[in-house]
Design an enzyme around this catalytic site. Structure first.
Site, PDB file in Angstrom:
ATOM      1  N   GLU A   1       0.874  -1.170   0.000  1.00 35.96           N
ATOM      2  CA  GLU A   1       0.000   0.000   0.000  1.00 35.96           C
ATOM      3  C   GLU A   1       0.905   1.212   0.000  1.00 35.96           C
ATOM      4  OE1 GLU A   1      -2.524   0.572   3.379  1.00 35.96           O
ATOM      5  OE2 GLU A   1      -3.923   1.816   2.270  1.00 35.96           O
TER       6      GLU A   1
ATOM      7  N   MET B   1       0.819  -2.579   8.941  1.00 36.06           N
ATOM      8  CA  MET B   1       0.106  -2.716   7.677  1.00 36.06           C
ATOM      9  C   MET B   1      -0.789  -3.946   7.696  1.00 36.06           C
ATOM     10  SD  MET B   1      -0.491  -1.627   4.623  1.00 36.06           S
ATOM     11  CE  MET B   1      -1.721  -2.460   3.631  1.00 36.06           C
TER      12      MET B   1
ATOM     13  N   ASN C   1      -2.070  -6.348   5.891  1.00 35.55           N
ATOM     14  CA  ASN C   1      -2.140  -7.434   4.917  1.00 35.55           C
ATOM     15  C   ASN C   1      -2.976  -8.565   5.504  1.00 35.55           C
ATOM     16  OD1 ASN C   1       0.062  -5.997   3.545  1.00 35.55           O
ATOM     17  ND2 ASN C   1       1.253  -6.757   5.284  1.00 35.55           N
TER      18      ASN C   1
ATOM     19  N   HIS D   1      -6.163  -1.856  15.582  1.00 33.53           N
ATOM     20  CA  HIS D   1      -6.437  -1.105  14.350  1.00 33.53           C
ATOM     21  C   HIS D   1      -6.269  -2.002  13.116  1.00 33.53           C
ATOM     22  CE1 HIS D   1      -5.940   2.659  11.779  1.00 33.53           C
ATOM     23  NE2 HIS D   1      -5.374   1.740  11.008  1.00 33.53           N
ATOM     24  N   GLU D   2      -5.162  -2.694  13.066  1.00 30.58           N
ATOM     25  CA  GLU D   2      -4.903  -3.528  11.884  1.00 30.58           C
ATOM     26  C   GLU D   2      -5.888  -4.695  11.823  1.00 30.58           C
ATOM     27  OE1 GLU D   2      -3.185  -2.008   9.906  1.00 30.58           O
ATOM     28  OE2 GLU D   2      -2.078  -0.688  11.257  1.00 30.58           O
TER      29      GLU D   2
ATOM     30  N   GLU E   1      -9.253   4.208   7.006  1.00 31.81           N
ATOM     31  CA  GLU E   1      -8.359   4.561   8.110  1.00 31.81           C
ATOM     32  C   GLU E   1      -9.105   5.226   9.270  1.00 31.81           C
ATOM     33  OE1 GLU E   1      -5.774   3.191   8.351  1.00 31.81           O
ATOM     34  OE2 GLU E   1      -5.187   2.678   6.315  1.00 31.81           O
TER      35      GLU E   1
END
Ligand code: BES
Ligand code: ZN
Length: 850
Positions: free
Chosen positions: A131, A267, A269, A301-302, A324
């Site tokens: 990203e 991130m 993924n 969050h992820e 986000e």
């Protein structure tokens, strides 16, 4: 369909990739082989997809059972790859087979390598960050979020290395040359930016199972003792989100991987979440509250993204704000359930303060805006997307009620699983679940920049509210927007309080409270994304009632006062008296953190000759608070083990030591700094504050100690603490050493942030700016591109008129790629500082009187 040259046509659509990545990490190149199943939906004579920096070695095409030759062409500027079949293709299913090679990515994106040292030797990890949009640097693909497909990934690497990817490992085969082929289960249909693999000398933690999902932490050798906390948070998050969303976790396992060089925080993924080490790996017993909270919220969050983002994905990058903002809102909700005693919504107040601070500038932007090229999306990863976006969602959530809000989210995710959405799809689902016309309210917050100040006056029957756009003095004029504002009021009369709920959708509203209130709070719980501006009598009354308010409302009092001061709606006398009054009754760490940051800003804004008065004020205020709260600075650890009090004591200790220069505190810090046994006996929150206090008043000896601690750190926390402390020394020679360290030895993932923090050094910040500006080209070349605008954010510390003008000139000559708007915000903010400095002329007298 778009005709934009950066957008791919939809005439050929991929559905499945079979990818084999062959990586020898010590080579300069990696090789790959990809088989793509696609559907030709209308006749084409060329297939257009993305590739960047890849060389295609061979290509074949299967169509209707016939294998044909094809050739390729590159458009390097547009990052496009054209595959030209020998004869045009008619609608059918096709299979494209490509052999290619590429080089490892620079700047911590694409398929890149990350190095570390272990047991006396250099080790290397191969890792991806796609990203946004860097999957095209690792394999030819339709690198736009709307082209979802199944990914069946395999990796060829040296035997003995760990390899992970999105899917669970299915098999591991030793090849003739002794290397291994690791094959992973195919993913669900998803976007290319979520594809990931990591190869290297990594250890895996034990496996923890939550709702049938295997969770592991992967890390470099030697860090196995730092994984337990992340596992616990991840297990909680999977359970909490399955319940919240009402949908099963969409992956087949969850690996959390700590990467030594990582440009972002983490991130999402699918099933293969990557992190910077200092966020994922913490020692629960040594970490302080902020470190634990940061780790927990980022992990949550992820994991929130696994559904919101991965299962349901924005159609195009203009929707990234929703991804986000939502994950940011969810991280707090999830961690609030994980550790209710942490009161993370108070910490959220601190994030919100930062969002307000940028959003009151004329150069703010709407949360959602046009993103013509994927590269333009980079400008969207900022405080307005994350913190303002999350604040607006929180405002809406508390207004319609969390249950109804959750119902809307469930509906939205169910309806669009495995597909792509626009913001309007969410509004539709939320409207259906709440009965509120969500778009009409939300569009005023999402599609226009800025936020309102709600003016409040007492009337015979209650209050009169009036909205005006928030602005700062010294900045450019702001746009004259109007918002639809959900307002939550608490009114007090004697011992009694009443609650009221109103929607301000014009410029003014008379609210009947059943009589004139003694005091009112028009942003109860600080959930609204607006400022409150009371008439002098109501401000006075609310200040007197401060002791009865919830802590978050006290927080709001000083936060609003600061904004009012910067907007020239409150003079320094009013500011100091409000802060002093709140400091006299505040009991929570978040409020004290805000007092600390506010006095830090004041320190930078006022003339250096006025600083001793500020230090005296801070010393007196913190000592009085410690006494009132029964917290001991100089003596033994606290009796009892109340984590909130420990955190509070450390916040006060740090403030009293750094900005109050309180002798007893500085002495105590110096003692703990040199006496390991004493330090071990104290609590982790206080221990973490010690090097900061020492550094602020320290010299070469202390710098040497902290520098070696940084270089030889055995945990990521130790490393980051030492590095952060190094920004606090006030001797120019030491600050120059730090700058040099950032240029040569500090990882590029950290150096830009350290330099930005060092610009905030009240004594030597300007030296740091001189260093950065003199070596600008070199630093921009070296540091991750996403971090340049943030490094430039260090200039927000400056208030001198000449310097501010000089810096403007510098950025006119050195524009930041994709960072023009952010830099314009930083620059406008420095002009606000300069104007504030002028208004703070007589501050020393005010502080000494207060
Ligand atoms: N998707 C982002 C990471 C990202 C940001 C990738 C910008 C590419 C460009 C991820 O979910 C995220 O938000 N990470 C944050 C951590 C966080 C919880 C605030 C980050 O990296 O700062
Ligand atoms: Zn995110």
């Amino acid at each position: 369909m778009s005709t934009d040259p950066h957008r791919l046509p939809h005439d050929v659509v991929p559905s499945r990739y079979e990818l084999v990545v062959d990586a020898s990490l010590d080579d300069e190149r990696f090789r790959g082989s990809v088989t793509i199943d696609a559907r030709v939906v209308q006749p084409v004579d060329t297939i257009v997809c993305n590739a960047k920096g890849l060389t295609i070695d061979s290509v074949t095409l299967d169509s209707r059972g016939v294998t044909t030759a094809a050739t390729v062409r590159y458009d390097h500027d547009a990052e496009l790859l054209y595959i030209d079949p020998a004869t045009p293709l008619s609608p059918s299913d096709i299979r494209i087979q490509l052999e290619y090679h590429g080089t490892y990515g620079e700047g911590l994106v694409g398929f890149y390598t990350s190095d570390y040292h272990h047991d006396g030797s250099d080790r290397r990890i191969g890792v991806t960050q796609f990203e946004a949009p860097y999957a095209r640097m690792a394999f030819p693909c339709w690198d736009e979020p709307e082209f979802k497909a199944v990914f069946q990934i395999s990796v060829v690497c040296d035997a003995g290395l760990a390899a992970v990817s999105n899917g669970a490992e299915r098999s591991r085969t030793t090849l003739a040359d002794g290397r291994v082929l690791v094959d992973f289960a195919p993913t669900m249909s998803m976007s290319t930016y979520l594809v990931a693999w990591v190869i290297g000398d990594l250890e895996a933690s034990e496996t923890v199972v939550a709702r049938g999902i295997d969770i592991r932490v992967l890390h470099r050798p030697g860090h196995g003792n730092l994984a337990a906390f992340a596992l616990e948070v991840a297990a909680h998050s999977i359970e909490w989100f399955e319940d919240y969303y009402g949908i099963a976790y969409p992956g087949d396992k969850l690996d959390l991987i700590a990467i030594p060089d990582f440009a972002f925080g983490a991130m999402e993924n699918l099933g293969c979440v990557t992190f910077r080490e200092s966020i994922l790996l913490v020692d629960e017993h040594d970490a302080n509250r902020s470190e634990l909270e940061r780790s927990a919220t980022v992990i949550a969050h992820e994991i929130a993204h696994m559904w919101f983002g991965d299962l349901v994905t924005m159609r195009w990058w203009n929707g990234i704000w929703l991804n986000e903002a939502f994950a940011t809102f969810m991280e707090f909700s999830c961690i609030d359930a994980f550790r209710p005693d942490w009161r993370v919504w108070s910490s959220f107040g601190l994030s919100k303060s930062m969002a307000f601070d940028t959003d009151a500038l004329a150069s703010t932007r709407p949360i959602e805006f046009e993103v013509p090229t994927p590269a333009d999306a980079e400008a969207m990863f900022d405080i307005l997307t994350y913190e303002k976006g999350a604040s607006v969602l929180r405002m809406f959530d508390t207004w319609v009620g969390s249950d109804r809000f959750r119902d809307g989210i469930h509906r939205y995710l169910k309806e669009h699983s495995h597909a792509n959405t626009d913001t309007a799809d969410l509004w539709r689902a939320l409207s259906a679940a709440t009965g509120v016309d969500v778009g009409t309210v939300m569009d005023t917050w999402i599609l226009q920049g800025g936020h309102p100040v709600i003016g409040v006056e007492r009337t015979d029957r209650g209050v009169r509210l009036r909205q005006t756009p928030a602005s700062f003095a010294g900045a450019d004029p702001v746009a004259s927007h109007r918002w639809v504002v959900p307002i939550q009021i608490t009114a007090g009369n004697g011992e009694a309080t009443t609650s009221h709920h109103v929607l301000l959708d014009g410029s003014e509203l008379e609210v009947d409270l059943g009589g004139a209130p003694e005091w009112v709070n028009v942003n109860d719980g600080f959930n609204g994304f607006y400022r409150s501006a009371y008439s002098p009598e109501l401000r006075e009354a609310l200040g007197l009632a401060a002791g009865r308010l919830d802590e978050i409302d006290r927080y709001a009092l000083i936060d609003d006062a600061w904004a009012a001061f910067l907007g020239d709606r409150l003079d320094p006398v009013g500011l100091v008296s409000t802060v002093g009054r709140v400091a006299g009754v505040a009991t929570g760490p978040a409020t004290w953190r805000r007092i600390a940051s506010l006095t830090g800003e004041l320190e930078l804004l006022i003339e250096p000759s006025d600083r001793p008065a500020l230090y005296r004020w801070v010393a007196a205020t913190t000592l009085a608070a410690a006494q009132r709260l029964g917290l001991e600075f100089s003596g033994e650890p606290l009796g009892g083990d109340d984590p909130e009090r420990r955190d509070l004591r450390a916040v006060l200790f740090r403030l009293a030591g750094i900005r109050g220069g309180v002798d007893a505190v500085v002495e105590r810090a110096r003692h703990l700094f040199t006496d390991d046994a004493a330090l071990d006996a104290t609590d982790p929150d206080l221990a973490a504050a010690v090097p900061d206090v020492v550094a602020r008043h320290g010299g070469t000896d202390e710098f040497d100690v902290l520098e070696s601690r940084f270089l030889a750190a055995s945990t990521p926390q130790e490393e980051m603490r030492a590095l952060n402390s190094l920004t606090l020394f006030t001797d120019p020679v030491l600050v120059a050493r730090l700058c040099e360290l950032c240029r040569t030895q500090v990882r590029t993932q950290n150096a830009p942030f350290t330099l930005a923090a060092a610009m905030g050094n009240p004594v030597c910040g300007t030296d740091v700016w001189r260093f950065v500006s003199a070596r600008w080209d070199e630093l921009v070349e070296r540091f991750p591109s996403s971090s340049i605008a943030r490094m430039a954010g260090g200039i927000r510390a400056f208030a001198g008129e000449d310097l501010v003008a000089e810096i403007s000139g510098f950025f006119a000559a050195h524009p930041v790629e994709h960072g023009a708007l952010t830099v314009a915000q930083h620059l406008e903010r420095t002009r606000v500082n300069a104007a504030a400095r002028r208004r703070l002329g007589g501050i020393a007298t005010v502080l000494d009187a207060g």
